[in-house]
Design an enzyme around this catalytic site. Structure first.
Site, PDB file in Angstrom:
ATOM      1  N   SER A 189      58.345 -32.383  85.518  1.00 11.74           N
ATOM      2  CA  SER A 189      58.462 -33.562  85.464  1.00 11.74           C
ATOM      3  C   SER A 189      59.500 -34.285  86.063  1.00 11.74           C
ATOM      4  O   SER A 189      59.836 -35.528  86.490  1.00 11.74           O
ATOM      5  CB  SER A 189      58.596 -34.088  84.220  1.00 11.74           C
ATOM      6  OG  SER A 189      59.625 -33.721  83.288  1.00 11.74           O
ATOM      7  N   HIS A 217      51.767 -33.951  83.118  1.00  9.43           N
ATOM      8  CA  HIS A 217      51.899 -34.993  84.450  1.00  9.43           C
ATOM      9  C   HIS A 217      50.863 -34.473  85.262  1.00  9.43           C
ATOM     10  O   HIS A 217      50.764 -35.058  86.528  1.00  9.43           O
ATOM     11  CB  HIS A 217      53.414 -34.537  84.799  1.00  9.43           C
ATOM     12  CG  HIS A 217      54.384 -35.547  84.197  1.00  9.43           C
ATOM     13  ND1 HIS A 217      54.464 -36.823  84.551  1.00  9.43           N
ATOM     14  CD2 HIS A 217      55.382 -35.205  83.251  1.00  9.43           C
ATOM     15  CE1 HIS A 217      55.447 -37.084  83.716  1.00  9.43           C
ATOM     16  NE2 HIS A 217      56.102 -36.440  83.096  1.00  9.43           N
ATOM     17  N   LYS A 248      50.137 -40.856  79.359  1.00  9.15           N
ATOM     18  CA  LYS A 248      50.616 -40.962  80.643  1.00  9.15           C
ATOM     19  C   LYS A 248      49.314 -41.463  81.346  1.00  9.15           C
ATOM     20  O   LYS A 248      49.124 -42.571  81.074  1.00  9.15           O
ATOM     21  CB  LYS A 248      51.050 -39.513  81.391  1.00  9.15           C
ATOM     22  CG  LYS A 248      52.575 -39.111  80.692  1.00  9.15           C
ATOM     23  CD  LYS A 248      52.982 -38.143  81.166  1.00  9.15           C
ATOM     24  CE  LYS A 248      54.261 -37.659  80.662  1.00  9.15           C
ATOM     25  NZ  LYS A 248      54.432 -37.389  79.191  1.00  9.15           N
TER      26      LYS A 248
END
Length: 405
Positions: A189, A217, A248
């Site tokens: 990240s 991610h 996300k």
């Protein structure tokens, strides 16, 4: 007579001292407050800014289909579930979401947690014990580190993405009793580089280790229709535990774990965050189901994301910014760090950018090592070329004024 409030202030004075130290170092911050929708351009603290700080990779936070799903679920099922999953809080829509994710990932089963942090920490801490070993990348997410500590297993850390070092550690413990867990982020990240999932899977196979990947991610970013780094490397059948996020690219809230039916049933019984946290509101579950359906129907969103990321990264490098690869790992994803180095200077750079109309968060020690502070930028599918060019111009102008370029 000493008032109780005075006693409390004295007892917590060490916190005040630590905050004063942060102020002295120039890394103290205040939370910025979003006043409208999370988008490529939005309003923080009354200022309209180009947003380069959000994890909203695919622009789903305010997508009409997700809004409709949330409203419909609220009207049909109310605003809350009323209990933890194991008592009275498992609604049909929670099961539908888990079934949707399992089918999307191509695995037997899935369990949804209240956050990605809870998914990682709850899983690692529940499937291992003090007689076991964890072999973990040195840059793995804090939730993995905390889960490893809670498990009481013996922790061995290998150099970042150094597969040979990971093998050395596995050899050291090969004859020791206890299970071995090999774990990596799919996308890291802070630097935006991709973990060597395929080569670590080979090690796990060779040494009989449990293979776990945190794809927070990578979810919605890598792999077919955003299935993650495990799919990107063609390792679905070789990874025992896949962790993903719903907060996300999916645009809502929560985390999940995918794997065998027995793994998921075990986590239902033993993962403490699952056992002791109220389940998601039905609106959140419905929103996430709609998001996975969009991933299947609109792959062009991911294509736009990558097109924007490549252009932005190229332009930053051409302007002379250190975007990774000099003193830090090279970025390979829409996460692009602008390395400054000094923590105080980095936070000043972030503040100056905000005043000039660009939201790009400064990140310093202890989140990243001393001397490697950076402004972390993230591209989304919804940024226009005009917005990207304006952001690049602002970054360059401010950096030159501050002597960073």
């Amino acid at each position: 007579m000493v008032r109780m409030t005075e006693v409390k202030r004295t007892q917590l004075s060490h916190l005040t001292a630590q905050l004063d130290d942060l102020r002295q170092r120039g890394t103290y911050f205040k939370l910025r407050v979003l006043e409208d929708e999370q988008g490529p351009v939005c309003t923080y603290d009354g200022r309209r800014v180009i947003n380069l700080a959000s994890n909203n990779y695919l622009g789903l936070c305010d997508h009409p289909k997700l809004r409709e799903a949330a409203i419909s679920a609220t009207e049909n099922y109310g605003v809350g579930s009323g209990a933890v999953r194991t008592i009275a809080g498992t609604m049909r829509i929670h099961m539908e979401l888990e079934e949707k994710i399992a089918a999307f990932k191509g695995v037997e089963a899935c369990v949804v947690f209240q956050s990605g942090f809870a998914a990682n920490a709850g899983t690692v801490s529940s499937i291992l014990g003090k007689e076991d070993f964890i072999i973990s990348d040195e840059l793995n997410h804090a939730s993995i580190i905390d889960g490893a500590r809670l498990s009481r297993a013996k922790i061995k850390v290998f150099r970042h993405k150094d597969v040979a070092h990971a093998e050395e550690l596995l050899k050291e413990v090969a004859s020791e009793p206890g299970r071995k867990l090999l774990i990596t982020d799919g996308v890291f990240s802070m630097d935006g580089d991709i973990g060597p999932v395929d080569r670590l899977c080979e090690l796990a196979d060779r040494y009989g280790a449990i293979m776990m990947v945190d794809d927070a991610h990578a979810s919605g970013v890598l792999g077919r229709n955003g299935r993650g780094s495990v799919d990107h490397f063609g390792c679905t059948d070789r990874v025992d535990v896949q962790v993903g996020t719903l907060s996300k690219a999916i645009g809502a809230l929560g985390g999940y774990v995918c794997g065998s039916r027995d793994l998921i049933d075990y986590l239902y019984h033993r993962a403490r965050p699952f056992l002791f946290s109220t389940s998601h509101p039905p609106s959140v579950a419905a929103t996430c189901i709609a998001a996975f359906e969009l991933l299947e129907r609109e792959p062009e969103r991911i294509e736009r994301l990558w097109g924007n990321a490549r252009y932005f990264k190229e332009q930053l490098a051409a302007a002379g910014f250190d975007v990774g690869g000099r003193t830090t790992p090279a970025s390979e994803t829409p996460i692009t760090p602008v390395i400054v180095g000094d923590g105080r200077r980095t936070m000043e750079f972030s503040r100056e950018l905000f005043e000039a109309g660009v939201m790009a968060t400064g990140i310093a020690f202890p989140t990243v090592p001393e001397g490697k502070a950076r402004v972390r930028t993230i591209m989304t599918s919804e940024h226009t070329r005009e917005q990207i060019d304006q952001a690049l111009e602002t970054l360059t102008t401010v950096a030159r004024r501050m002597g960073i370029l």
